[in-house]
Design an enzyme around this catalytic site. Structure first.
Site, PDB file in Angstrom:
ATOM      1  N   GLU A  37      28.477  63.044  32.955  1.00  0.00           N
ATOM      2  CA  GLU A  37      27.791  62.476  31.721  1.00  0.00           C
ATOM      3  C   GLU A  37      28.602  61.383  30.933  1.00  0.00           C
ATOM      4  O   GLU A  37      28.004  60.855  30.000  1.00  0.00           O
ATOM      5  CB  GLU A  37      28.144  63.763  30.712  1.00  0.00           C
ATOM      6  N   ASP A  50       9.986  32.483  44.241  1.00  0.00           N
ATOM      7  CA  ASP A  50      10.000  33.812  43.938  1.00  0.00           C
ATOM      8  C   ASP A  50       9.451  34.163  42.516  1.00  0.00           C
ATOM      9  O   ASP A  50       9.253  33.517  41.778  1.00  0.00           O
ATOM     10  CB  ASP A  50      11.453  34.359  43.610  1.00  0.00           C
ATOM     11  N   ARG A 101      20.780  38.562  48.181  1.00  0.00           N
ATOM     12  CA  ARG A 101      19.702  37.685  48.553  1.00  0.00           C
ATOM     13  C   ARG A 101      19.789  36.340  47.804  1.00  0.00           C
ATOM     14  O   ARG A 101      19.098  35.336  48.686  1.00  0.00           O
ATOM     15  CB  ARG A 101      18.348  38.519  47.946  1.00  0.00           C
TER      16      ARG A 101
END
Ligand code: ADE
Length: 210
Positions: free
Chosen positions: A100, A153, A138
């Site tokens: 939690e 991109d 990447r």
């Protein structure tokens, strides 16, 4: 990520937090002071795990080359812009939040930032850490074959990518837009730019506002 690691561009290490629990049961969580739902990850265990990686007692002041990120739905949202910024760090430690929550003192002592990957709640921070690690990896030089495909991109410059086509020229009655077959590079570049704007306007108008 695997290929990038094989090429020696990046390396990944996982630390088993449970190994740093002091007791026989390898306890990593406990109930919250003041009562309330669920269990919290213990500050002492997290701190020992973090210390084993950094060799430090607490996070350094600004300007360090290592960044400690805790995955949390409470942080600012991860996006391509943040990925680019994070790609500039030498080392990133992702602390995968679980249960939690986490004892606030660990966050205060060791965590530079909390980062969320979106407005939904996952069972743990492992997937967010992988999502971020993949996106950042990447962007490192040499990971994506053609560096130009990075600058084109989706989301680079805040726009979606233009539509793309490969052979065959006609497929199920649909043909490739004429301009792409024209050989006119200027016209193609112009068409693509227009498509990026149109697509973003229709699919992701929120991005244009940004
Ligand atoms: N942990 C649980 N949900 C999360 C989210 N959306 N982003 C980052 N960490 C999380």
């Amino acid at each position: 990520m695997g290929k990038a690691a094989q090429k020696g561009i990046v390396s990944f290490h996982a630390t088993q937090i449970r190994d740093f629990a002091a007791d026989r049961h390898h306890t990593v969580d406990d109930t919250p002071y003041g009562g309330g739902e669920g269990m919290l990850m213990k500050a002492d265990v997290l701190h020992a795990a973090w210390k084993s990686i950094t060799g430090l007692e607490k996070k350094p002041e600004k300007g360090a080359k290592t960044l400690t990120i805790m995955t949390s739905p409470q942080g600012p949202r991860f996006d391509q812009g943040m990925a680019k910024e994070l790609a500039g760090y030498e080392k990133i430690i992702f602390v995968c939040g679980h249960y939690e929550g986490v004892d606030e003192r660990f966050i205060e002592l060791c965590v530079d930032r909390e980062v969320s990957i979106g407005d939904y709640v996952l069972t743990g921070g492992e997937l967010p850490a992988l999502v971020m690690a993949d996106t950042i990896t990447r962007l490192l030089p040499g990971v994506v074959g053609n560096d130009r495909s990075l600058t084109e991109d989706s989301l680079e410059n805040g726009l979606l990518k233009y539509p793309q086509y490969t052979r065959p020229r006609d497929f199920e009655g649909l043909s490739v837009p004429d301009v792409l077959l024209s050989g006119d590079h200027k016209a193609i570049a112009l068409w693509r730019k227009q498509q990026m704007r149109d697509r973003t306007a229709s699919k992701r108008p929120d991005l244009l506002k940004k």
